[in-house]
Design a protein around this motif. Sequence first.
Motif, PDB file in Angstrom:
ATOM      1  N   GLU A 167      30.901  -2.825 -10.878  1.00 42.89           N
ATOM      2  CA  GLU A 167      29.834  -3.395 -11.327  1.00 42.89           C
ATOM      3  C   GLU A 167      28.515  -2.540 -10.944  1.00 42.89           C
ATOM      4  OE1 GLU A 167      29.945  -6.323 -12.547  1.00 42.89           O
ATOM      5  OE2 GLU A 167      32.018  -6.553 -12.266  1.00 42.89           O
TER       6      GLU A 167
ATOM      7  N   PHE B 149      21.152  -7.369  -9.167  1.00 46.16           N
ATOM      8  CA  PHE B 149      22.486  -8.108  -9.941  1.00 46.16           C
ATOM      9  C   PHE B 149      21.830  -9.542 -10.398  1.00 46.16           C
ATOM     10  CE2 PHE B 149      24.704  -4.683  -7.940  1.00 46.16           C
ATOM     11  CZ  PHE B 149      25.194  -4.320  -9.004  1.00 46.16           C
TER      12      PHE B 149
ATOM     13  N   GLY C 132      29.690  -4.497 -15.668  1.00 50.88           N
ATOM     14  CA  GLY C 132      30.972  -4.031 -15.172  1.00 50.88           C
ATOM     15  C   GLY C 132      31.415  -2.829 -16.160  1.00 50.88           C
TER      16      GLY C 132
ATOM     17  N   ILE D 286      27.132 -11.235  -6.363  1.00 56.60           N
ATOM     18  CA  ILE D 286      27.796 -10.734  -7.409  1.00 56.60           C
ATOM     19  C   ILE D 286      28.668 -11.720  -8.294  1.00 56.60           C
ATOM     20  CG2 ILE D 286      29.327  -9.002  -8.504  1.00 56.60           C
ATOM     21  CD1 ILE D 286      26.527  -7.743  -7.188  1.00 56.60           C
TER      22      ILE D 286
END
Length: 188
Positions: free
Chosen positions: A9, A66, A27, A136
């Motif tokens: 990631e 993220f 990713g 995440i």
Amino acid sequence: MIDSAMITETIVITLNEEGRANFAPMGVTIGDGEILIRPYKESATYRNLLATRAVVVNLTDNAGLFAESAISNPQFPALPADTIRGLILKDACSYYECSVKEADTTQERANFHCRVVKKGILREFIGFNRARNAIIEAAILATRVRFLGVEPILQEYRRFAEIVKKTGGEQESRAMRFLQEYVERHQP
């Protein structure tokens, strides 16, 4: 050779033809001297890779980045790249400056095989604790709210919120609230 089973990631930064940056959580598959990036065709990352053929792949331990970039179009502090036309995330632990060497755009998700032209390290990677891992996963779920529906995601978020409460700090708590508010806005 790239092992397509191992996905890392990252935050990828691409520029459009006018030089505006797009920060996207993605990713990617990192191999020996190359990186495979598989964006959906409707994404800004896809359009920018086709147009400029350059990308910076950033590894960071800031889970809040993220969360924010998964559901909005933020502009994070960045530095100019050295070898390509691109930007390096200031909060990256390490990064790869890459140029596209081959693109397969025949599938729903394109395959951009990128050659690493420079690797850099800005700071030590502290790692992910359980709270950061939960953020995440929560960010990934938030991007799928139209497909999965609100209630199943909120059910997972209740579990994630407990993990964040027990093992996270203010950054992770803020990120969890940000994602939860986003998903709740999609309730019918």
